[in-house]
Scaffold this motif. Structure first.
Motif, PDB file in Angstrom:
ATOM      1  N   ALA A 159       0.605  -1.330   0.037  1.00  0.00           N
ATOM      2  CA  ALA A 159       0.040  -0.133   0.123  1.00  0.00           C
ATOM      3  C   ALA A 159       0.932   1.279  -0.204  1.00  0.00           C
ATOM      4  O   ALA A 159       0.564   2.309  -0.616  1.00  0.00           O
ATOM      5  N   ASP A 160       1.961   1.197   0.763  1.00  0.00           N
ATOM      6  CA  ASP A 160       2.764   2.628   0.692  1.00  0.00           C
ATOM      7  C   ASP A 160       3.455   2.675  -0.541  1.00  0.00           C
ATOM      8  O   ASP A 160       3.877   3.879  -0.846  1.00  0.00           O
ATOM      9  N   GLU A 161       3.404   1.644  -1.590  1.00  0.00           N
ATOM     10  CA  GLU A 161       4.033   1.810  -2.982  1.00  0.00           C
ATOM     11  C   GLU A 161       3.158   2.199  -4.159  1.00  0.00           C
ATOM     12  O   GLU A 161       3.125   2.595  -5.283  1.00  0.00           O
ATOM     13  N   ASP A 162       1.555   2.444  -3.594  1.00  0.00           N
ATOM     14  CA  ASP A 162       0.753   2.955  -4.472  1.00  0.00           C
ATOM     15  C   ASP A 162       1.131   4.223  -4.896  1.00  0.00           C
ATOM     16  O   ASP A 162       1.388   5.015  -4.082  1.00  0.00           O
ATOM     17  N   ASP A 163       0.553   4.780  -6.146  1.00  0.00           N
ATOM     18  CA  ASP A 163       1.081   5.920  -6.614  1.00  0.00           C
ATOM     19  C   ASP A 163      -0.332   6.561  -7.383  1.00  0.00           C
ATOM     20  O   ASP A 163      -0.574   5.959  -8.477  1.00  0.00           O
ATOM     21  N   ASP A 164      -0.736   7.889  -7.080  1.00  0.00           N
ATOM     22  CA  ASP A 164      -1.850   8.159  -7.977  1.00  0.00           C
ATOM     23  C   ASP A 164      -1.002   9.225  -8.885  1.00  0.00           C
ATOM     24  O   ASP A 164      -0.412  10.079  -8.588  1.00  0.00           O
ATOM     25  N   ILE A 165      -1.257   9.082 -10.067  1.00  0.00           N
ATOM     26  CA  ILE A 165      -0.699   9.542 -11.359  1.00  0.00           C
ATOM     27  C   ILE A 165      -1.590  10.411 -11.976  1.00  0.00           C
ATOM     28  O   ILE A 165      -2.692   9.861 -12.521  1.00  0.00           O
ATOM     29  N   SER A 166      -1.469  11.622 -12.492  1.00  0.00           N
ATOM     30  CA  SER A 166      -2.132  12.632 -13.357  1.00  0.00           C
ATOM     31  C   SER A 166      -2.472  11.648 -14.520  1.00  0.00           C
ATOM     32  O   SER A 166      -1.636  11.273 -15.162  1.00  0.00           O
ATOM     33  N   ALA A 167      -3.779  12.186 -15.025  1.00  0.00           N
ATOM     34  CA  ALA A 167      -4.092  11.522 -16.333  1.00  0.00           C
ATOM     35  C   ALA A 167      -3.468  12.399 -17.697  1.00  0.00           C
ATOM     36  O   ALA A 167      -3.290  11.711 -18.792  1.00  0.00           O
ATOM     37  N   ARG A 168      -2.475  13.421 -17.166  1.00  0.00           N
ATOM     38  CA  ARG A 168      -1.706  13.953 -18.099  1.00  0.00           C
ATOM     39  C   ARG A 168      -0.459  13.036 -18.469  1.00  0.00           C
ATOM     40  O   ARG A 168       0.056  13.211 -19.763  1.00  0.00           O
ATOM     41  N   HIS A 169      -0.259  12.106 -17.693  1.00  0.00           N
ATOM     42  CA  HIS A 169       0.947  11.277 -17.909  1.00  0.00           C
ATOM     43  C   HIS A 169       0.427   9.895 -18.055  1.00  0.00           C
ATOM     44  O   HIS A 169       1.416   9.037 -18.530  1.00  0.00           O
ATOM     45  N   LEU A 170      -0.580   9.559 -17.522  1.00  0.00           N
ATOM     46  CA  LEU A 170      -1.028   8.130 -17.634  1.00  0.00           C
ATOM     47  C   LEU A 170      -2.370   8.047 -18.389  1.00  0.00           C
ATOM     48  O   LEU A 170      -3.401   8.607 -17.926  1.00  0.00           O
ATOM     49  N   TRP A 171      -2.319   7.413 -19.470  1.00  0.00           N
ATOM     50  CA  TRP A 171      -3.392   7.670 -20.263  1.00  0.00           C
ATOM     51  C   TRP A 171      -4.262   6.224 -20.345  1.00  0.00           C
ATOM     52  O   TRP A 171      -3.725   4.969 -20.400  1.00  0.00           O
ATOM     53  N   HIS A 172      -5.605   6.299 -20.141  1.00  0.00           N
ATOM     54  CA  HIS A 172      -6.288   5.147 -20.103  1.00  0.00           C
ATOM     55  C   HIS A 172      -7.010   4.994 -21.512  1.00  0.00           C
ATOM     56  O   HIS A 172      -7.831   5.693 -21.930  1.00  0.00           O
ATOM     57  N   VAL A 173      -6.466   3.779 -22.021  1.00  0.00           N
ATOM     58  CA  VAL A 173      -6.803   3.724 -23.469  1.00  0.00           C
ATOM     59  C   VAL A 173      -7.886   2.604 -23.620  1.00  0.00           C
ATOM     60  O   VAL A 173      -8.000   1.462 -23.279  1.00  0.00           O
ATOM     61  N   ALA A 174      -9.350   3.048 -23.922  1.00  0.00           N
ATOM     62  CA  ALA A 174     -10.303   2.215 -23.723  1.00  0.00           C
ATOM     63  C   ALA A 174     -11.610   2.806 -24.663  1.00  0.00           C
ATOM     64  O   ALA A 174     -11.296   3.732 -25.186  1.00  0.00           O
TER      65      ALA A 174
END
Length: 310
Positions: free
Chosen positions: A116-131
């Motif tokens: 859990a300590d290694e979970d990371d919230d990353i902005s949608a500017r840098h992580l793309w949801h391809v769906a």
């Protein structure tokens, strides 16, 4: 392909991208640019989506890190939605690892680490949801295979049953009917008999068996018609239903079933499906291309151009 007017710059950019694509993935040359989106297309069919993290080396070389959908989630079981209590996105809704603003726009994603300590919230500017969303409020679409999964499950069950039956049939070589329903007593000194669970005596003949039954003496070869033509046609219908649910056609597996007008209809349906997926994937490919060019310009690998986005 370059769509601008400066063809010399376009040729230089295309040559640069051709080399850059070989190391487009953080996982190395086994996953070039084209392979990332090819596997992404497979993920659409099975998982419903995939994610691409845009990143770069220490020297600014553009790269991508593709992530399967199981890498995005949360540890508080917010499958039905929950409000974040801390962090840069505090007060926003998180559902299945997707963080949205009050309008429902996806603004960040929670990438799960080993702990859990290694979970990371990353902005949608840098992580793309391809769906390919199926409806307006959907954030984690199901894979296309979900619409045909019950038919494919039936196909597996039916084929497994028939295969087991054919294995049994293949082991039955001869049926000997005699007055006792057992093997010749003298032969027992030379051949070992193995009774079946029902008590019927069965003699192994290499990989086949001889079955003894009690009746008038006779020997007949064992014959079977499995799998029957009727079962084969039924299996084809189940497979066709599964493919149709996914938007594809079972004729792709056997083009000999097509002729004349049916071929043209088949082509139209398949081309419509391919074109729809192409149109859905295309904006992400263009966005990835523009990211590569921008980073290469920053590195000085190619001169800047007003047509860099083309």
């Amino acid at each position: 392909a370059f769509c601008g007017e400066d063809s010399d710059w376009g040729d230089e950019a295309e040559a640069l991208l051709s080399e850059s694509d070989k190391l487009a993935s953080v996982r190395g040359p086994r996953f070039p640019f084209s392979r990332i989106f090819e596997l992404g297309g497979h993920a659409w069919e099975t998982d419903g989506a995939f994610f691409i993290l845009v990143t770069s080396t220490d020297g600014g070389f553009p790269q991508f890190q593709p992530l399967e959908v199981h890498r995005i989630g949360d540890r508080n079981n917010y499958g039905s939605g929950g409000i974040l209590k801390e962090g840069p996105y505090r007060g926003l809704l998180i559902q299945n690892g997707i963080i949205t603003n009050p309008a429902g726009m996806e603004v960040a994603y929670r990438v799960l680490g080993a702990t859990a300590d290694e979970d990371d919230d990353i902005s949608a500017r840098h992580l793309w949801h391809v769906a390919q969303p199926g409806h307006f409020s959907e954030n984690r679409p199901l894979g296309n295979i979900a619409r045909g999964i019950l038919d494919f499950w039936d196909t597996r069950e039916g084929r497994d049953s028939v295969k087991h039956q054919m294995i049994i049939d293949g082991r039955l070589t001869l049926i000997e009917a005699n007055a006792t329903g057992t093997a010749n007593a003298m032969k027992e000194y030379f051949d070992a008999d193995s009774p079946t669970p029902s008590g019927t005596s069965t003699e192994v003949v290499e990989k086949g068996h001889v079955r003894y039954i009690k009746t008038g003496a006779s020997i007949t070869p064992f014959q079977t018609n499995r799998p029957s033509d009727q079962w084969m046609k039924f299996d084809e219908k189940i497979v066709a239903a599964g493919f149709y649910g996914m938007g594809w056609r079972a004729e792709m597996l056997d083009l000999s079933n097509l002729a004349g007008a049916a071929t043209r209809g088949f082509q139209d349906i398949i081309n419509t499906t391919i074109y729809a997926e192409y149109n859905a994937m295309r904006p992400y490919v263009i966005r990835a291309r523009q990211y590569q060019i921008a980073k290469h310009i920053q590195r000085g690998d190619i001169k800047a151009s007003d047509e860099w986005m083309k």
